[in-house]
Write an enzyme that holds these catalytic residues in place. Sequence first.
Site, PDB file in Angstrom:
ATOM      1  N   ARG A   1      -1.543   1.221  -0.857  1.00  0.00           N
ATOM      2  CA  ARG A   1      -2.077  -0.003  -1.469  1.00  0.00           C
ATOM      3  C   ARG A   1      -2.927  -0.766  -0.441  1.00  0.00           C
ATOM      4  O   ARG A   1      -3.924  -1.398  -0.790  1.00  0.00           O
ATOM      5  CB  ARG A   1      -0.965  -0.881  -2.057  1.00  0.00           C
TER       6      ARG A   1
ATOM      7  N   GLU B   1       1.310 -10.425  -9.006  1.00  0.00           N
ATOM      8  CA  GLU B   1       0.916 -10.380  -7.605  1.00  0.00           C
ATOM      9  C   GLU B   1      -0.476 -10.906  -7.287  1.00  0.00           C
ATOM     10  O   GLU B   1      -0.667 -11.545  -6.251  1.00  0.00           O
ATOM     11  CB  GLU B   1       1.003  -8.928  -7.107  1.00  0.00           C
TER      12      GLU B   1
END
Length: 766
Positions: A306, A706
């Site tokens: 990520r 997020e």
Amino acid sequence: MKRNPDSILNVLGRTGYLDDMPVAAGTLHAAPVLSPCAKGTFTGVDPSRALALDPSVRVFLAADIPGENQLGSAVMDEELLADGEWHFRGQVIALVLASSRALARRAAARVRLLGVVELEPVTDPRVAFARGDIILSPRTQRMGDTASAWKDCAVVAEGRVESAGQEHVYLETQGAYALPDDSGGVRVISGTQAPTAVQKIVARVLGLPMNLVEVETRRLGGAFGGKEDQASGWACLASLGAVLTGRPVKLYLNRRDDMTATGKRHPYSSDFKIGLAADGRILAFEADYYQNAGAATDLSPAILPRTLFHAAGAYHVPNVRVTGTMCRTNLVPFTAFRGFGGPQGLFVMECAIEKAARALGMHPSEVQRRNLLSEGDVFHYGMPAEDVRATDTVDRCLALSRWDELRAEIADHNRTHRSTKRGAALFPLCFGISFTKIMMNQGGALVHVYNDGSVGVSTGAIEMGQGVGRKIALVAASALGVPEASVRVESTRTTTVANTMPTAASTGSDINAMAAKAACDAITARLLDLAAERTGSDRDGLRIVEGTLRSGDADTGLSFRDLVALAHERRIDLSAHGFYATPGIHYDLAAEKGRPFRYHVYGCAAITATVDILRGSYRFDDAYIVHDIAGSIDPLVDMGQIEGAFAQGLGWAALEELAFDASGRLLSDTLSTYKLPDAHFMPRMRVELFEKPNPVAVANSKAVGEPPLMYGIAGYFAVLDALRAARPGAESFHDLPMTPEKAMRFLAEDAAGPGDGGGQGTEARP
Ligand code: LUZ
Ligand code: MOS
């Protein structure tokens, strides 16, 4: 807008958490014995002083584990109970049980380790890297050819970037309550985001098949990633105690033990190189990320990609080479935290832009604006950017903040004030949605329509204050055509929905509401078949809306409840299982190319700050946020997520100091030594929702958990911008979090002092 019924109960203190549950008679309470330093060996454990305290006291060690002493998932390198050696301070060495929690904690403090040898720990990821102490292999993603791009650049900037970890500070600490049952198995009430993961690891540790372990989670008092992987150990300890004693065992950590023994956001140390054309276009970017993984693998292999996927941020960069390495150190195993490696990658890109822009004589915001992604640009991992909302959200944010005037006002202030300086920064966001591990993008649901017309929905989703239950209820109610009040979202259990994935990666409602919708659609189809037969109307014209059956626009006089009663009479199944696997995603690990994300979330923040030049202290004045919410399922829930995530991100970027000393001891292990954002810290906030349907997710929505955290990054650069107004010629420092100490050091240094990385933390930082 209706209010979320759960939030009212939360505010009234009526929602129940693990520690509110009534305990069964005979329950024993658990306390862990934690390792005293970052690395060491021991020859044995002497429990005699603990046992002498009270007859109810029991002490269990690694040798008492009936199954495997192993918590690992990606890599099997994490023991439940240390066996002869430990690798970080706070590792669990023994499990102590007693008739009360206070007694268990007192007994745990009396357990003595024998033959202890303290060993020299490694806390710095670069030191671990130099020694070859890495986890798995480094990963590299590339596009174009950076090596040949540098010569075309008007400016090439290099630098080093540090970003510190972050404590989750979920309101409810880690815990579990395990009840032995007559099958020889256990039922575990666990404070986890991942009941199936807990089920699997408890089964492994106890040497049982998964069907003898039931895990249930009603709700969590926050998690933020901290309970994605790291709830398992506590559930295992409680289950181990329950099976070994035949009595229910409850484990609920106090705050200091939780902070000492559990993982946090990964600290990173990174190097970058960026090249820009004279007009500010980014031509090439390279970075090496040294991820401080801590002492065990945990989720690091999912977090590292990520970081790499977000290396170029919201910008189109034609030539990219980025490499990430997981470095094993003697700190607590770092773990998932809202953003999951994304913020660390995005921060490095923003540092690179900041440095290169200054070298070109531009404000960083000019370089940011010049390089925004547009439709059809290809990310360095091979995915084309579709339905891009970068320019749209940035332009709206510029308008909302009156950016150009704002910067002129700030320049004016800085010309006329000596003791305070102001600064401003932009942060354009692009965040990919889907678990980085393709397999994890699946979920199930079980829907029961009871024969009175009320509805129960079970999914794999965990409610942790983020409102996923509310969203699932709204989607289910609309799919069945009933009022939201007749839908109850059940506690999450492994026996109702199996093989679930963690509620994580912001996908909680994307996946679980979709699965619930599939189940509801199946039941609705059965009811409409029956209704067509019953009313003799055309099946295609029938719909159930707010509890009544309509044929075209006409009310049929039949209610949902009537239909349900009739279906029951006719022996039609009123329950259905639903399943959803996110379509269209794939990834080729060898090539490091593919389509890892279902879609991206965009947005932009503009933040201003004022620095007190004499004290180094600062405050954030205003935050303007335009966030790509698409079609919001519940705007109030989403607004709460945006503001809360932004506060958490600003805390990470400019307030919270996770401090370890050189011996690997966590110094910030209480809430009096770890400072959190509060109402005084936060700026005035103006948040606008950018509403444009997202056809590839449930109800045209977008994930929200997020992405808005990343807006906090602008806070770091707003302060830096103000500091640079005080010392325009000085080299910037890229060492997150910004703190008044670092600001003061920058202001006090003479121009010949250390440049980039010169403020690399206090000695207390790894
Ligand atoms: N958890 C996970 C996550 O296991 N995989 C992910 O990609 C992810 N992304 C964000 C947050 N948690
Ligand atoms: Mo995660 S950081 O548990 O969404």
